[in-house]
Design a protein around this motif. Structure first.
Motif, mmCIF file in Angstrom:
data_model
loop_
_atom_site.group_PDB
_atom_site.id
_atom_site.type_symbol
_atom_site.label_atom_id
_atom_site.label_comp_id
_atom_site.label_asym_id
_atom_site.label_seq_id
_atom_site.Cartn_x
_atom_site.Cartn_y
_atom_site.Cartn_z
ATOM 1 N N GLN A 16 0.829 -1.200 0.000
ATOM 2 C CA GLN A 16 0.000 0.000 0.000
ATOM 3 C C GLN A 16 0.870 1.260 0.000
ATOM 4 O O GLN A 16 0.609 2.209 -0.757
ATOM 5 C CB GLN A 16 -0.913 0.008 1.221
ATOM 6 C CG GLN A 16 -1.872 1.201 1.257
ATOM 7 C CD GLN A 16 -2.776 1.192 2.469
ATOM 8 O OE1 GLN A 16 -2.586 0.374 3.366
ATOM 9 N NE2 GLN A 16 -3.731 2.088 2.510
ATOM 10 N N ASP A 17 1.912 1.290 0.820
ATOM 11 C CA ASP A 17 2.821 2.435 0.811
ATOM 12 C C ASP A 17 3.519 2.580 -0.533
ATOM 13 O O ASP A 17 3.749 3.697 -1.014
ATOM 14 C CB ASP A 17 3.852 2.281 1.931
ATOM 15 C CG ASP A 17 3.208 2.343 3.311
ATOM 16 O OD1 ASP A 17 2.060 2.822 3.405
ATOM 17 O OD2 ASP A 17 3.850 1.899 4.284
ATOM 18 N N LEU A 18 3.842 1.443 -1.145
ATOM 19 C CA LEU A 18 4.468 1.489 -2.462
ATOM 20 C C LEU A 18 3.519 2.060 -3.501
ATOM 21 O O LEU A 18 3.927 2.836 -4.381
ATOM 22 C CB LEU A 18 4.917 0.076 -2.872
ATOM 23 C CG LEU A 18 5.580 -0.061 -4.240
ATOM 24 C CD1 LEU A 18 6.853 0.760 -4.319
ATOM 25 C CD2 LEU A 18 5.871 -1.534 -4.543
ATOM 26 N N SER A 19 2.237 1.720 -3.409
ATOM 27 C CA SER A 19 1.255 2.263 -4.346
ATOM 28 C C SER A 19 1.115 3.769 -4.191
ATOM 29 O O SER A 19 1.033 4.511 -5.184
ATOM 30 C CB SER A 19 -0.094 1.575 -4.129
ATOM 31 O OG SER A 19 -1.080 2.099 -4.989
ATOM 32 N N TYR A 20 1.097 4.252 -2.941
ATOM 33 C CA TYR A 20 1.034 5.700 -2.713
ATOM 34 C C TYR A 20 2.276 6.405 -3.258
ATOM 35 O O TYR A 20 2.189 7.500 -3.829
ATOM 36 C CB TYR A 20 0.902 5.989 -1.219
ATOM 37 C CG TYR A 20 -0.431 5.568 -0.634
ATOM 38 C CD1 TYR A 20 -1.568 5.462 -1.436
ATOM 39 C CD2 TYR A 20 -0.557 5.269 0.721
ATOM 40 C CE1 TYR A 20 -2.780 5.073 -0.905
ATOM 41 C CE2 TYR A 20 -1.773 4.874 1.263
ATOM 42 C CZ TYR A 20 -2.884 4.779 0.435
ATOM 43 O OH TYR A 20 -4.093 4.389 0.958
ATOM 44 N N ALA A 21 3.439 5.781 -3.101
ATOM 45 C CA ALA A 21 4.673 6.381 -3.608
ATOM 46 C C ALA A 21 4.676 6.438 -5.131
ATOM 47 O O ALA A 21 5.176 7.394 -5.736
ATOM 48 C CB ALA A 21 5.881 5.589 -3.105
ATOM 49 N N ILE A 22 4.095 5.423 -5.771
ATOM 50 C CA ILE A 22 4.018 5.433 -7.236
ATOM 51 C C ILE A 22 3.115 6.560 -7.720
ATOM 52 O O ILE A 22 3.405 7.230 -8.717
ATOM 53 C CB ILE A 22 3.524 4.058 -7.746
ATOM 54 C CG1 ILE A 22 4.558 2.973 -7.444
ATOM 55 C CG2 ILE A 22 3.247 4.106 -9.243
ATOM 56 C CD1 ILE A 22 4.076 1.573 -7.752
ATOM 57 N N ASP A 23 2.009 6.791 -7.014
ATOM 58 C CA ASP A 23 1.104 7.880 -7.404
ATOM 59 C C ASP A 23 1.766 9.246 -7.288
ATOM 60 O O ASP A 23 1.398 10.175 -8.016
ATOM 61 C CB ASP A 23 -0.157 7.841 -6.540
ATOM 62 C CG ASP A 23 -1.021 6.626 -6.839
ATOM 63 O OD1 ASP A 23 -0.940 6.120 -7.977
ATOM 64 O OD2 ASP A 23 -1.770 6.186 -5.947
#
Length: 213
Positions: A16-23
């Motif tokens: 989930q943190d990785l997804s936020y960082a990608i955004d």
């Protein structure tokens, strides 16, 4: 990091943190979608690995196999008694039984470990290697292999054509001047024009020659 450690399922929290960082990455949305797709594939593989880890072979299966193999090896000397009758007091039967038992129990132990590979594989060493590789990739910079990037060459061209001051050039001065200079174009010579042909004069000369004959 504290939120990941405190989470009940740490991989999901990390994803989930990785997804936020990608955004939050400053790039085109098409590239973001490709990165999200790669993260989704990683999540699917993670789920498959967790199913292998949390779904071991039933304990009754392993116990039944061990008991059956033990009983079979216990009665093995009875089958080998007549075969080793040529040796003194059937003494050769003892090392033969020991060798066969070692091989079969070894195969059974290998099968048990293959059923649950995460308990015997060096998972921490694998994770450390992946971490080191990722950190090495992050440390790379565009153009650090000695070949300037396209936008860096364009920046050098702009600086060489009249930009002044070190602030505009930045780190682009590290590249060689020869690599940043645009190619010199040779001037093109215009084609030579041909003299116009006087058709009337040629017709008159041809008529004069015919009449003289």
């Amino acid at each position: 990091a504290e939120m990941i450690i405190a989470a009940a399922h740490r991989p999901n929290r990390a994803l989930q943190d990785l997804s936020y960082a990608i955004d939050d990455l400053p790039m085109h949305f098409i590239r973001k979608n490709e990165i999200h797709r790669a993260a989704t594939i990683f999540e699917d593989n993670l789920g498959s690995s967790e199913r292998i880890l949390t779904s071991p072979v039933p304990l009754f299966y392993s116990r039944h196999l061990t008991r059956y193999l033990g009983i079979w090896l216990l009665f093995l000397p009875l089958g080998l008694y007549d075969i080793f009758s040529s040796s003194w007091n059937h003494i050769a039967m003892l090392p033969a039984t020991a060798i066969i038992s070692t091989m079969l129990f070894g195969i059974e132990e290998i099968g048990t470990q293959l059923e649950e590979p995460f308990t015997v594989l060096p998972m921490q060493a694998f994770c450390d290697k992946i971490y080191n590789w990722c950190m090495e990739i992050v440390s790379w910079a565009p153009g650090d292999n000695g070949r300037p990037m396209k936008w860096q060459i364009e920046q050098q061209w702009g600086n060489s054509n009249g930009a002044t001051g070190s602030g505009a050039q930045g780190d682009y001065n590290t590249f060689e001047t020869s690599a940043a200079q645009p190619p010199q174009l040779q001037p093109v010579q215009p084609p030579q024009q041909k003299q116009p042909v006087d058709l009337n004069a040629q017709w008159a000369a041809a008529s004069k020659g015919i009449s003289s004959q």
